[in-house]
Scaffold this active site. Structure first.
Site, PDB file in Angstrom:
ATOM      1  N   GLY A 199       0.814  -1.215   0.000  1.00 33.36           N
ATOM      2  CA  GLY A 199       0.000   0.000   0.000  1.00 33.36           C
ATOM      3  C   GLY A 199       0.843   1.258   0.000  1.00 33.36           C
ATOM      4  N   ASP A 224      -5.648  -8.252  -6.717  1.00 36.63           N
ATOM      5  CA  ASP A 224      -5.271  -8.126  -5.313  1.00 36.63           C
ATOM      6  C   ASP A 224      -4.123  -7.130  -5.193  1.00 36.63           C
ATOM      7  OD1 ASP A 224      -7.127 -10.106  -4.448  1.00 36.63           O
ATOM      8  OD2 ASP A 224      -5.751 -11.646  -5.196  1.00 36.63           O
ATOM      9  N   LEU A 225      -4.324  -6.049  -4.465  1.00 36.88           N
ATOM     10  CA  LEU A 225      -3.363  -4.962  -4.387  1.00 36.88           C
ATOM     11  C   LEU A 225      -2.007  -5.453  -3.895  1.00 36.88           C
ATOM     12  CD1 LEU A 225      -2.728  -1.927  -4.519  1.00 36.88           C
ATOM     13  CD2 LEU A 225      -3.540  -1.759  -2.150  1.00 36.88           C
ATOM     14  N   ASP A 226      -0.968  -5.207  -4.709  1.00 31.09           N
ATOM     15  CA  ASP A 226       0.427  -5.507  -4.361  1.00 31.09           C
ATOM     16  C   ASP A 226       0.657  -6.978  -4.034  1.00 31.09           C
ATOM     17  OD1 ASP A 226       1.124  -2.860  -4.741  1.00 31.09           O
ATOM     18  OD2 ASP A 226       0.820  -2.320  -2.638  1.00 31.09           O
ATOM     19  N   GLU A 227      -0.171  -7.865  -4.581  1.00 33.14           N
ATOM     20  CA  GLU A 227      -0.001  -9.292  -4.330  1.00 33.14           C
ATOM     21  C   GLU A 227       0.200 -10.088  -5.610  1.00 33.14           C
ATOM     22  OE1 GLU A 227      -2.907 -11.012  -1.767  1.00 33.14           O
ATOM     23  OE2 GLU A 227      -2.652  -9.505  -0.190  1.00 33.14           O
TER      24      GLU A 227
END
Length: 290
Positions: A199, A224-227
């Site tokens: 994030g 999926d954020l930053d995954e």
């Protein structure tokens, strides 16, 4: 010298290397590089094999069709790439310019075999940089109210410029699932050694935590954020004497390097993304062939 590369994934079993090598030999293929890996947890065999096109007795437009029967026998997912293919990159930016400059200069020096026909920004700040290098710039401001319409315009531009790869060079917006369902070939640089500090504001959080190393991560973008599957990472040591601004300065140097490595690996067809096996808890991950 033009080459062809196959990236292959299938359930692991005996004799796979022999079958693939024999298929290439049967068509007079001279293998230049071959690398393979078995993910025991997922039960998968993963391979990258590159061979000369000169002397190969199949024209490139027929190679996929000829390989498909073997792929069916071994139940493989596969990709075919050619070394003389020049991919077209769109760079998405906000206000920070360090990764944009770095990618353009590496492309101009021949380090990245690609063209960069367009830069798209949600702020106008970097328009002059793009124009100085003769690259088209499109300013598409994004707010909660305009996001859907602006992403539709972004997708239209990707089609207009015949883009193969999007690079988020410090683009401070989250791409929607709808965008990614239509264009999923996207690489992002995250200013942290994921999974630590995902994030926003990772340097401030790293400073508050008192960490002794900071890092950067380049990964493919998913919903999926930053995954997303990680392509490249690196770290640099810091000390108690470093302020937040020192962390940001050192982090920017690292971000340039890590993003450039990831883009180069992608362009050289050295990254194979594979999903979890049905019996496994492993998520999307990558094999990066050197």
């Amino acid at each position: 010298m033009a080459t062809a590369t196959l990236l292959i994934s299938c359930a692991d079993r005996k004799g796979l290397v022999a079958k693939i090598a024999d298929w290439l030999f049967s068509h007079n293929g001279n293998i230049l590089h071959a690398d393979q890996h078995t993910d025991a947890a997922a039960g998968l065999f993963l391979m990258r094999v590159e061979w000369e096109l000169e002397g190969f007795n199949l024209q490139r437009q027929f190679i996929g069709e000829a390989f498909d029967p073997l792929a069916e026998v071994i139940d493989a997912k596969w990709q075919l790439h050619f070394s003389d293919s020049v991919r077209r990159i769109a760079i998405f930016v906000t206000k920070q310019d360090h990764c944009l400059y770095d990618l353009i200069l590496r492309q101009r020096s021949g380090e990245l075999q690609a063209t960069i026909p367009v830069v798209i920004g949600n702020h106008p700040d970097l328009e002059a940089i793009a124009h100085n290098f003769g690259i088209n710039f499109h300013y598409l401001p994004v707010t909660a109210d305009t996001k859907q319409a602006q992403e539709a315009q972004q997708l239209a531009l990707l089609k207009q410029y015949d883009i193969d790869l999007v690079v988020l060079a410090k683009y401070m917006q989250i791409l929607s699932p709808e965008f990614l369902s239509q264009f999923s070939n996207v690489i992002n640089i995250h200013h942290s050694f994921l999974p630590a500090f995902p994030g926003a504001n990772p340097y401030q959080r790293a400073y508050s935590r008192g960490v002794k190393i900071i890092g950067a991560t380049a990964h493919y973008v998913t919903e999926d954020l930053d995954e997303g599957p990680i392509i490249e990472q690196d770290v640099i040591r810091i000390s108690h004497r470093d302020s937040v601004s020192d962390l940001i300065r050192k982090g920017k140097d690292l971000e340039r390097i890590v993003l450039a490595r990831a883009v180069r690996l992608h362009l050289q067809n050295r990254v194979l993304v594979y999903g979890q096996a049905a019996s496994s808890n492993l998520g999307l991950r990558t094999v990066v062939f050197d």
